[in-house]
Design a protein around this motif. Sequence first.
Motif, PDB file in Angstrom:
ATOM      1  N   GLN A  35       0.791  -1.228   0.000  1.00 20.21           N
ATOM      2  CA  GLN A  35       0.000   0.000   0.000  1.00 20.21           C
ATOM      3  C   GLN A  35       0.827   1.285   0.000  1.00 20.21           C
ATOM      4  OE1 GLN A  35       0.050  -2.232   2.507  1.00 20.21           O
ATOM      5  NE2 GLN A  35      -0.292  -1.292   4.473  1.00 20.21           N
ATOM      6  N   HIS A  64      -5.458  -0.495   0.828  1.00 18.83           N
ATOM      7  CA  HIS A  64      -5.303  -0.173  -0.588  1.00 18.83           C
ATOM      8  C   HIS A  64      -5.427   1.340  -0.752  1.00 18.83           C
ATOM      9  CE1 HIS A  64      -9.680  -0.264  -0.228  1.00 18.83           C
ATOM     10  NE2 HIS A  64      -9.793   0.283  -1.421  1.00 18.83           N
ATOM     11  N   TRP A  77      -3.547   0.706  -5.951  1.00 22.03           N
ATOM     12  CA  TRP A  77      -2.476  -0.197  -5.554  1.00 22.03           C
ATOM     13  C   TRP A  77      -2.710  -0.688  -4.129  1.00 22.03           C
ATOM     14  CZ3 TRP A  77      -1.968   5.019  -6.195  1.00 22.03           C
ATOM     15  CH2 TRP A  77      -1.539   5.783  -5.101  1.00 22.03           C
ATOM     16  N   ASN A  80      -5.441  -6.631  -2.739  1.00 20.71           N
ATOM     17  CA  ASN A  80      -6.491  -6.843  -3.729  1.00 20.71           C
ATOM     18  C   ASN A  80      -7.271  -8.127  -3.418  1.00 20.71           C
ATOM     19  OD1 ASN A  80      -7.873  -6.036  -6.076  1.00 20.71           O
ATOM     20  ND2 ASN A  80      -6.621  -7.344  -7.369  1.00 20.71           N
ATOM     21  N   GLN A  83     -10.609  -7.977  -4.696  1.00 22.58           N
ATOM     22  CA  GLN A  83     -10.522  -7.214  -5.942  1.00 22.58           C
ATOM     23  C   GLN A  83     -10.943  -5.766  -5.765  1.00 22.58           C
ATOM     24  OE1 GLN A  83     -12.257  -9.594  -9.082  1.00 22.58           O
ATOM     25  NE2 GLN A  83     -10.952 -11.312  -8.585  1.00 22.58           N
ATOM     26  N   GLN A  84     -10.621  -5.198  -4.574  1.00 25.72           N
ATOM     27  CA  GLN A  84     -10.963  -3.813  -4.275  1.00 25.72           C
ATOM     28  C   GLN A  84     -10.154  -2.793  -5.072  1.00 25.72           C
ATOM     29  OE1 GLN A  84      -9.445  -5.996  -2.135  1.00 25.72           O
ATOM     30  NE2 GLN A  84      -8.542  -4.945  -0.407  1.00 25.72           N
ATOM     31  N   LEU A  85      -9.147  -3.250  -5.813  1.00 28.48           N
ATOM     32  CA  LEU A  85      -8.401  -2.313  -6.659  1.00 28.48           C
ATOM     33  C   LEU A  85      -9.194  -1.954  -7.911  1.00 28.48           C
ATOM     34  CD1 LEU A  85      -4.735  -3.615  -6.369  1.00 28.48           C
ATOM     35  CD2 LEU A  85      -5.931  -1.910  -4.981  1.00 28.48           C
ATOM     36  N   THR A  92      -6.402 -11.763  -7.485  1.00 20.60           N
ATOM     37  CA  THR A  92      -6.337 -11.099  -6.183  1.00 20.60           C
ATOM     38  C   THR A  92      -4.887 -10.731  -5.877  1.00 20.60           C
ATOM     39  OG1 THR A  92      -6.205 -13.257  -5.094  1.00 20.60           O
ATOM     40  CG2 THR A  92      -8.395 -12.243  -5.284  1.00 20.60           C
ATOM     41  N   LYS A  95      -0.745  -5.374  -5.663  1.00 20.78           N
ATOM     42  CA  LYS A  95      -0.038  -4.459  -6.562  1.00 20.78           C
ATOM     43  C   LYS A  95       0.720  -3.461  -5.695  1.00 20.78           C
ATOM     44  CE  LYS A  95      -2.057  -6.291 -10.142  1.00 20.78           C
ATOM     45  NZ  LYS A  95      -1.354  -7.219 -10.999  1.00 20.78           N
ATOM     46  N   SER A 114     -12.666  -2.165   2.163  1.00 19.14           N
ATOM     47  CA  SER A 114     -12.380  -3.149   1.112  1.00 19.14           C
ATOM     48  C   SER A 114     -13.202  -2.881  -0.140  1.00 19.14           C
ATOM     49  CB  SER A 114     -12.671  -4.564   1.622  1.00 19.14           C
ATOM     50  OG  SER A 114     -11.801  -4.910   2.662  1.00 19.14           O
ATOM     51  N   GLY A 129     -15.377  -3.664  -5.554  1.00 20.86           N
ATOM     52  CA  GLY A 129     -14.788  -4.307  -4.392  1.00 20.86           C
ATOM     53  C   GLY A 129     -15.804  -5.099  -3.590  1.00 20.86           C
ATOM     54  N   SER A 147     -15.297  -6.840  -9.331  1.00 18.47           N
ATOM     55  CA  SER A 147     -13.856  -6.759  -9.570  1.00 18.47           C
ATOM     56  C   SER A 147     -13.457  -5.576 -10.444  1.00 18.47           C
ATOM     57  CB  SER A 147     -13.356  -8.054 -10.207  1.00 18.47           C
ATOM     58  OG  SER A 147     -13.976  -8.253 -11.464  1.00 18.47           O
TER      59      SER A 147
END
Length: 171
Positions: A35, A64, A77, A80, A83-85, A92, A95, A114, A129, A147
């Motif tokens: 993060q 994130h 970033w 994830n 898949q909250q990015l 998942t 990043k 999230s 997310g 996602s």
Amino acid sequence: RGTNTLAIRSDGKLYSWGTNSYSPASGGSLPSKGQIGDGTTFHRSSPVQIGSSSWIAVSVGGVHCLAIRSGGTLFAWGLNAVQQLGIGDGTTTIKSSPVQLGSSSWTAVSAGASHAMAILSTGTLFAWGLNNVGQLGIGLGDTTFRSSPVQVGSQSWIAISAGFSHSRGIS
């Protein structure tokens, strides 16, 4: 909210610092979640620059981060897990550096624990997310996580705020 801090200087440069991992309520620390956004797994006790562009908006979620560059491009970033990015690649994967979300022009962003929300330059609201209690606002009874960004309603939005497991907006 999270374990790190983001700040935009008056020259538009983005800086991040804090821990680069996650400490659950049960104690202990899990491995790096990326993060900070500098591509490393190290904790940073002083600010490090993220990217080289001019940034206009930032938001720190649970583990994130989201930021908008001056041209309106949105980046995410960190963790994830659900898949909250919003990158929509079906993975998942953590990043540890900013990843661009599409090519749209965004004006506002808010990261929840999230989940996340963002407003396009047209005023259209999108969310993605975790959605276990309907925090994305997609519809009554909808608790499916997303996602990638999904449109919320048809109103024109001017402000948003994503909380731990809820969201708010002004249209």
